[in-house]
Design a protein around this motif. Structure first.
Motif, PDB file in Angstrom:
ATOM      1  N   SER A   1       0.840  -1.179   0.000  1.00  0.00           N
ATOM      2  CA  SER A   1       0.000   0.000   0.000  1.00  0.00           C
ATOM      3  C   SER A   1       0.880   1.234   0.000  1.00  0.00           C
ATOM      4  N   ASP A   2       0.425   2.292  -0.697  1.00  0.00           N
ATOM      5  CA  ASP A   2       1.174   3.540  -0.758  1.00  0.00           C
ATOM      6  C   ASP A   2       0.830   4.475   0.394  1.00  0.00           C
ATOM      7  N   GLY A   3      -0.003   4.031   1.318  1.00  0.00           N
ATOM      8  CA  GLY A   3      -0.359   4.868   2.448  1.00  0.00           C
ATOM      9  C   GLY A   3      -1.589   5.706   2.186  1.00  0.00           C
ATOM     10  N   LEU A   4      -1.984   6.447   3.199  1.00  0.00           N
ATOM     11  CA  LEU A   4      -3.184   7.259   3.134  1.00  0.00           C
ATOM     12  C   LEU A   4      -2.892   8.620   2.508  1.00  0.00           C
ATOM     13  N   GLU A   5      -3.942   9.267   2.027  1.00  0.00           N
ATOM     14  CA  GLU A   5      -3.799  10.606   1.463  1.00  0.00           C
ATOM     15  C   GLU A   5      -3.446  11.604   2.569  1.00  0.00           C
ATOM     16  N   ARG A   6      -2.723  12.660   2.194  1.00  0.00           N
ATOM     17  CA  ARG A   6      -2.292  13.645   3.189  1.00  0.00           C
ATOM     18  C   ARG A   6      -3.486  14.312   3.877  1.00  0.00           C
ATOM     19  N   ASP A   7      -4.503  14.639   3.094  1.00  0.00           N
ATOM     20  CA  ASP A   7      -5.677  15.287   3.684  1.00  0.00           C
ATOM     21  C   ASP A   7      -6.333  14.385   4.713  1.00  0.00           C
ATOM     22  N   TYR A   8      -6.346  13.089   4.426  1.00  0.00           N
ATOM     23  CA  TYR A   8      -6.971  12.126   5.341  1.00  0.00           C
ATOM     24  C   TYR A   8      -6.135  11.969   6.609  1.00  0.00           C
ATOM     25  N   ILE A   9      -4.804  11.882   6.433  1.00  0.00           N
ATOM     26  CA  ILE A   9      -3.903  11.723   7.579  1.00  0.00           C
ATOM     27  C   ILE A   9      -3.996  12.930   8.504  1.00  0.00           C
ATOM     28  N   THR A  10      -4.087  14.131   7.929  1.00  0.00           N
ATOM     29  CA  THR A  10      -4.013  15.361   8.724  1.00  0.00           C
ATOM     30  C   THR A  10      -5.376  15.926   9.094  1.00  0.00           C
ATOM     31  N   ALA A  11      -6.454  15.190   8.817  1.00  0.00           N
ATOM     32  CA  ALA A  11      -7.790  15.691   9.172  1.00  0.00           C
ATOM     33  C   ALA A  11      -7.896  15.918  10.680  1.00  0.00           C
ATOM     34  N   TRP A  12      -7.317  14.989  11.465  1.00  0.00           N
ATOM     35  CA  TRP A  12      -7.331  15.133  12.928  1.00  0.00           C
ATOM     36  C   TRP A  12      -6.015  15.760  13.384  1.00  0.00           C
ATOM     37  N   SER A  13      -5.770  16.967  12.943  1.00  0.00           N
ATOM     38  CA  SER A  13      -4.579  17.715  13.358  1.00  0.00           C
ATOM     39  C   SER A  13      -4.918  18.547  14.591  1.00  0.00           C
ATOM     40  N   TYR A  14      -4.063  18.458  15.597  1.00  0.00           N
ATOM     41  CA  TYR A  14      -4.278  19.264  16.799  1.00  0.00           C
ATOM     42  C   TYR A  14      -3.992  20.719  16.465  1.00  0.00           C
ATOM     43  N   GLY A  15      -4.886  21.612  16.845  1.00  0.00           N
ATOM     44  CA  GLY A  15      -4.664  23.029  16.604  1.00  0.00           C
ATOM     45  C   GLY A  15      -3.523  23.557  17.454  1.00  0.00           C
ATOM     46  N   ILE A  16      -2.834  24.593  16.954  1.00  0.00           N
ATOM     47  CA  ILE A  16      -1.725  25.164  17.725  1.00  0.00           C
ATOM     48  C   ILE A  16      -2.242  25.731  19.039  1.00  0.00           C
ATOM     49  N   GLY A  17      -3.338  26.472  18.966  1.00  0.00           N
ATOM     50  CA  GLY A  17      -3.952  26.992  20.190  1.00  0.00           C
ATOM     51  C   GLY A  17      -4.567  25.899  21.039  1.00  0.00           C
ATOM     52  N   GLU A  18      -4.975  24.831  20.395  1.00  0.00           N
ATOM     53  CA  GLU A  18      -5.598  23.714  21.104  1.00  0.00           C
ATOM     54  C   GLU A  18      -4.600  23.006  22.022  1.00  0.00           C
ATOM     55  N   THR A  19      -3.312  23.216  21.801  1.00  0.00           N
ATOM     56  CA  THR A  19      -2.286  22.579  22.618  1.00  0.00           C
ATOM     57  C   THR A  19      -2.383  23.001  24.081  1.00  0.00           C
ATOM     58  N   TRP A  20      -3.027  24.134  24.338  1.00  0.00           N
ATOM     59  CA  TRP A  20      -3.206  24.579  25.720  1.00  0.00           C
ATOM     60  C   TRP A  20      -4.102  23.635  26.517  1.00  0.00           C
ATOM     61  N   THR A  21      -4.729  22.643  25.864  1.00  0.00           N
ATOM     62  CA  THR A  21      -5.493  21.649  26.624  1.00  0.00           C
ATOM     63  C   THR A  21      -4.592  20.857  27.567  1.00  0.00           C
TER      64      THR A  21
ATOM     65  N   ALA B   1     -10.553   0.743  12.193  1.00  0.00           N
ATOM     66  CA  ALA B   1      -9.540   1.804  12.163  1.00  0.00           C
ATOM     67  C   ALA B   1      -8.553   1.630  11.017  1.00  0.00           C
ATOM     68  N   ALA B   2      -8.382   0.404  10.537  1.00  0.00           N
ATOM     69  CA  ALA B   2      -7.407   0.120   9.475  1.00  0.00           C
ATOM     70  C   ALA B   2      -8.114  -0.056   8.136  1.00  0.00           C
ATOM     71  N   LYS B   3      -8.872   0.926   7.757  1.00  0.00           N
ATOM     72  CA  LYS B   3      -9.609   0.853   6.497  1.00  0.00           C
ATOM     73  C   LYS B   3      -8.659   1.050   5.313  1.00  0.00           C
ATOM     74  N   LEU B   4      -8.801   0.205   4.283  1.00  0.00           N
ATOM     75  CA  LEU B   4      -7.962   0.339   3.094  1.00  0.00           C
ATOM     76  C   LEU B   4      -8.284   1.643   2.374  1.00  0.00           C
ATOM     77  N   SER B   5      -7.258   2.327   1.913  1.00  0.00           N
ATOM     78  CA  SER B   5      -7.466   3.629   1.274  1.00  0.00           C
ATOM     79  C   SER B   5      -8.280   3.495  -0.013  1.00  0.00           C
ATOM     80  N   ARG B   6      -8.133   2.385  -0.733  1.00  0.00           N
ATOM     81  CA  ARG B   6      -8.912   2.212  -1.965  1.00  0.00           C
ATOM     82  C   ARG B   6     -10.404   2.073  -1.667  1.00  0.00           C
ATOM     83  N   TYR B   7     -10.730   1.417  -0.561  1.00  0.00           N
ATOM     84  CA  TYR B   7     -12.139   1.311  -0.213  1.00  0.00           C
ATOM     85  C   TYR B   7     -12.677   2.676   0.228  1.00  0.00           C
ATOM     86  N   GLN B   8     -11.851   3.453   0.932  1.00  0.00           N
ATOM     87  CA  GLN B   8     -12.252   4.809   1.307  1.00  0.00           C
ATOM     88  C   GLN B   8     -12.488   5.646   0.057  1.00  0.00           C
ATOM     89  N   ASP B   9     -11.669   5.444  -0.975  1.00  0.00           N
ATOM     90  CA  ASP B   9     -11.875   6.149  -2.242  1.00  0.00           C
ATOM     91  C   ASP B   9     -13.228   5.798  -2.853  1.00  0.00           C
TER      92      ASP B   9
END
Length: 562
Positions: free
Chosen positions: A1-21, A335-343
């Protein structure tokens, strides 16, 4: 597998301001639960908007959703900062580097330089579905350095006797910041409404209500945030007072340790209980009721067909853990969904589900004469049964007579040059009689010329398990078969009458196989060589350990007695 798309990987990105949690858990509202469940926030709600707040979450960060913040404890964080001054040696710098590095990586799309480097150059990093999960490293490093700081205080109590500045700095960086957040929250955070919420409210609310509603929502969320900021300030203040009492020899080391442990326990317990509490634990009977068969399930299970799939449109189809308990499904969750099926989900299934639902409503569930072009990919995935919501709050079963079954022969094969062309072709081809294949699989097809499938040729599923599938095949000529199973070559071994064969990918995600003329058995078996190799290494290591142990025992007994 070539891995997941960048947009998909980074969808759950912690916000810089959110780090104050890490210091104030409700910096972005906590979890994606209804705002109406928080009494403190609802005290600020205007009566005319109360019903709307049942549909709006407490969380206002930029992640798609979250089950709770990453919080290490307010005074634990203060001790971490103190440890940077009083702990000596390389361990301190390693823990600091680990904490900072994991925080930077958790920012994902908010710090794309580092994220791009890791996705492009660090093995396996592009397999992670949520970059924010890396914060578990910070959750390990911060408490460990905090514990080392307490150890230094106990072993060297005079370390802060002449210079208390490190203590004041650690309390100021944590308790001082929490106090500023409590007194002037809008000075540090310009908005308490996420970007996606802004767009949604702009489209859904009348213009005359938009500003008053957003102002009221902001007041409610500010109340959530400032309450937690005061809470963190109080925790740091109590912890600081305990350390000061120890330094002034008003309490013994044992009491300091016990008091700090109790303070951190109460602090973490209070926050953790917000997200994991008694309501999350139910009696076994309730759990069993969750998976109890419904009349719809019982009706579908009367179908004796060996294998088919069920599409549940009465729930969140691709986050459903109940329907797969009884049926093979189109959706479900893993949690381990194949990227082609997600496509397939993104490009085709999400639209086809709406088309199929509309067709069911228009025909009353009688789909025999419906135009199948609107849900061709669902048919290809053998979605024989559809679960529809009913007006009475229950569900209804609807049979889809156009499902293509477990496997079928096709007449024509279209060769394309790219994955984009391949997935797009699924919208235009007659998938019952045609298939599409990427040009890189041309060597597998060398010498085979597709032609109209013989009506007397047959292919029938005879056995099915998670790691084994068998078909009985009888062909009047060489045929091209499409199997309604996801193509995954790493580990799946294919044989025809016991002789190895080579499958290839068709229709973007399924398995294809050229089957020669005659009666034979086709088998797919999941048997990856890597498992055999690791088993051999593990058993070999075990044998070496046993032999070594026996040799040492032999030497002990053979050694001359003195």
């Amino acid at each position: 597998s070539d891995g997941l798309e960048r947009d998909y990987i980074t969808a759950w990105s912690y916000g810089i301001g959110e780090t104050w949690t890490l210091l104030v858990p409700n910096t972005k509202g906590g979890a994606s639960v209804p705002l109406s469940e928080n009494g403190r926030a609802m005290d600020k709600a205007r009566p005319e908007y109360r019903q709307i707040y049942q549909q709006i979450g407490q969380y206002w960060g930029e992640q798609p959703g979250t089950s709770g913040p990453v919080y290490v404890g307010a005074f634990v964080l203060a001790l971490f900062v103190l440890g940077l001054f009083i702990v000596k040696g390389p361990m301190k710098w390693a823990l600091l580097a680990g904490a900072i590095f994991s925080i930077l990586l958790s920012w994902g799309k908010n710090f794309m330089g580092l994220t791009d480097f890791f996705i492009d150059h660090v093995p396996m990093y592009n397999k992670f579905r949520a970059v924010s999960s890396i914060l578990v490293v910070a959750e390990f490093c911060i408490p460990l350095l905090a514990a080392l700081a307490v150890k230094e205080l106990i072993e060297r109590p005079g370390i802060l006797k002449s210079n208390k500045m490190p203590l004041y700095i650690s309390l100021g960086v944590t308790g001082g910041v929490a106090l500023l957040f409590a007194l002037a929250p809008k000075l540090f955070f310009s908005s308490f409404i996420s970007t996606s919420e802004m767009q949604m409210f702009g489209q859904a609310l009348p213009a005359e209500h938009l500003q008053p509603f957003m102002a009221n929502l902001t007041d409610m969320r500010v109340a959530l945030f400032t309450a937690d900021a005061w809470r963190s300030f109080l925790v740091v203040l109590i912890g600081g007072a305990l350390v000061w009492m120890f330094l002034e020899k008003k309490i013994k080391p044992e009491w300091l340790i016990a008091s700090l442990l109790l303070l951190c326990l109460v602090d973490m317990w209070g926050v953790n209980k917000r997200y994991l509490n008694d309501g999350d634990f139910v009696p076994e009977t309730n759990q069993q009721n969750l998976f109890a068969l419904t009349p719809t399930d019982e009706y579908i299970l009367q179908d004796t067909t060996p294998y088919y799939r069920v599409l549940n449109m009465a729930t969140s189809t691709f986050n459903d853990g109940v329907t797969p308990y009884h049926h093979k499904v189109i959706g479900g969750y893993h949690a381990a969904k194949l990227s082609r099926y997600q496509d397939l989900i993104d490009v085709h299934l999400s639209h086809e589900m709406m088309a199929l639902q509309q067709a069911i409503i228009e025909t009353g569930g009688a789909l025999d004469s419906t135009d199948v072009r609107g849900f061709n990919v669902l048919n290809m995935l053998n979605a024989k049964w559809v679960i529809m919501p009913s007006q009475e709050g229950g569900t209804l079963p609807v049979e889809n007579p156009h499902a293509m079954g477990n496997a079928w022969f096709v007449d024509e094969l279209q060769v394309v040059e790219s994955a984009d062309e391949e997935i797009d072709a699924l919208a235009t081809l007659d998938l019952r009689n045609e298939a599409v294949v990427d040009a890189r699989f041309a060597p597998v097809l060398e010498g085979f010329q597709p032609s109209r499938a013989d009506s007397l040729s047959s292919i029938v599923l005879t056995d099915y398990d998670s790691d084994f599938v068998a078909y009985s095949v009888n062909t009047r000529k060489d045929e091209l078969a499409v199997f309604s199973e996801v193509y995954y070559p790493r580990g799946w071994q294919v044989s025809i009458d016991g002789e190895p064969a080579e499958m290839f990918r068709v229709n973007y995600a399924l398995r294809g196989l050229v089957i020669p003329e005659g009666a034979q058995t086709v088998e797919f078996r999941f048997d990856p060589p890597s498992i055999k190799v690791t088993d051999a290494i593990a058993y070999g290591a075990l044998v070496i350990m046993l032999l070594t142990a026996l040799f040492l025992i032999y030497r002990v007994f053979r050694a001359p007695k003195r």
